[in-house]
Scaffold this active site. Structure first.
Site, PDB file in Angstrom:
ATOM      1  N   ASP A 105       4.574  28.700 -24.115  1.00 44.06           N
ATOM      2  CA  ASP A 105       4.205  28.285 -24.547  1.00 44.06           C
ATOM      3  C   ASP A 105       5.331  27.513 -25.061  1.00 44.06           C
ATOM      4  OD1 ASP A 105       2.213  26.063 -25.506  1.00 44.06           O
ATOM      5  OD2 ASP A 105       2.095  27.067 -27.546  1.00 44.06           O
ATOM      6  N   HIS A 106       5.595  25.889 -24.785  1.00 45.89           N
ATOM      7  CA  HIS A 106       6.530  25.066 -25.235  1.00 45.89           C
ATOM      8  C   HIS A 106       7.822  25.576 -25.031  1.00 45.89           C
ATOM      9  CE1 HIS A 106       4.196  22.039 -27.212  1.00 45.89           C
ATOM     10  NE2 HIS A 106       3.243  22.951 -27.264  1.00 45.89           N
TER      11      HIS A 106
ATOM     12  N   GLY B  70      -5.996  22.235 -30.148  1.00 42.63           N
ATOM     13  CA  GLY B  70      -7.241  22.789 -29.612  1.00 42.63           C
ATOM     14  C   GLY B  70      -8.120  22.844 -31.580  1.00 42.63           C
TER      15      GLY B  70
HETATM   16  P1  13P Z   1      -3.452  24.226 -32.492  1.00 37.36           P
HETATM   17  O1  13P Z   1      -2.329  25.309 -33.174  1.00 37.36           O
HETATM   18  O2  13P Z   1      -3.562  23.636 -32.901  1.00 37.36           O
HETATM   19  O3  13P Z   1      -4.847  25.105 -32.344  1.00 37.36           O
HETATM   20  O4  13P Z   1      -2.743  23.912 -31.319  1.00 37.36           O
HETATM   21  C1  13P Z   1      -2.074  25.472 -30.265  1.00 37.36           C
HETATM   22  C2  13P Z   1      -1.266  24.959 -29.062  1.00 37.36           C
HETATM   23  O5  13P Z   1      -1.089  23.467 -28.932  1.00 37.36           O
HETATM   24  C3  13P Z   1       0.170  25.167 -28.246  1.00 37.36           C
HETATM   25  O6  13P Z   1       0.497  24.686 -27.477  1.00 37.36           O
END
Ligand code: 13P
Length: 255
Positions: free
Chosen positions: A98-99, A223
């Site tokens: 992620d990212h 989310g």
């Molecule tokens: P939240 O932490 O708001 O659920 O976002 C998660 C997210 O977008 C991970 O990339």
């Protein structure tokens, strides 16, 4: 079964018009629990490790200062554990970065055993974002690994990814998809990492237009805290993957 890449899963999701939750894990025990819950629902699973979370899982408690070496160790630690649980499981499991901050972070994740990566070039001008993404796609696709990219910026703060909301531009999304050959696109359209201040305001019209123009499975970041009705609307507008981090960490910390 062995870990699978993101692309085939999202193709199925897209075909049958539903969405797959993608849940961030920061520990081996969390990964195990997430797989077990998906097994209960007989659903495929997408587990995510954030870039700096890989540093944390490499033993770096001050993860904001994690080095590439820490991230390499962490990526291997979590991937080895997830691989083992997935092999003993009847459900398909994707392990997604992620990212990812840059090429080196994505490479570290792929070398560690991740089957999908996000390269987040969204804070750079679109030309640079496309170049960074292309470089990662070439490396990842040659190894059977899927790639997600982002256009526009998500608000809030997540594991060091700090941003103000900037809506994705449709033309930039089309350019990135055509030039970089990604497998999933995250167009930022009003969502926020972490808690929302009031009701989330999401750009559904733009989401639908971007989904149609790019013909890509879309990803919704931020989310946590989006009401069910808005989740359903996002799915109807082409969203196939919904990222959830904050809610997972809050639940884990209550244990
Ligand atoms: P939240 O932490 O708001 O659920 O976002 C998660 C997210 O977008 C991970 O990339």
């Amino acid at each position: 079964m062995p870990l699978i890449p993101l692309r085939p899963l999202l193709e199925t999701v897209d075909k049958y018009h539903y969405a797959q939750g993608a849940f961030n894990v920061n520990a081996v025990a969390q990964a195990k629990a997430a797989i077990e819950v998906h097994e209960m629902f007989r659903s495929a699973a997408i587990l995510q490790g954030a870039d700096l979370a890989n540093g944390f899982m490499g033993g770096r408690t001050d993860f904001q200062n994690a080095t590439l070496e820490d991230k390499k160790i962490g990526a291997k630690n979590i991937a080895n554990a997830v691989k083992k649980y997935a092999e003993d499981s009847p459900i398909p499991v994707v392990l997604h970065l992620d990212h990812g901050k840059n090429f080196d972070s994505c490479k570290a994740a792929i070398e560690g055993g991740y089957t999908s990566v996000m390269i987040d070039g969204s804070h750079h001008p679109i030309h640079d974002n496309i170049q960074m993404t292309k470089e990662v796609v070439e490396y990842a696709h040659a190894r059977g690994v899927s790639v997600e990219a982002e256009v526009g910026t998500v608000g809030g703060n997540e594991d060091g990814v700090v941003g103000g909301i900037k809506y994705a531009d449709l033309n930039e999304c089309v350019r990135l998809v055509q030039e970089a050959n990604v497998d999933a696109l995250a167009p930022a359209l009003g969502s926020v990492h972490g808690p929302y201040q009031g009701e989330p305001v999401l750009g559904f019209t733009e989401m639908e237009a971007i989904g149609k123009a790019t013909n890509m499975p879309l990803v919704l970041h931020g989310g946590t805290g989006i009401p069910d009705e808005k989740i359903k609307k996002a799915i109807a507008c082409g969203t196939c993957k919904i990222n959830v981090n904050t809610e997972c960490q809050l639940a884990f910390n209550k244990l």
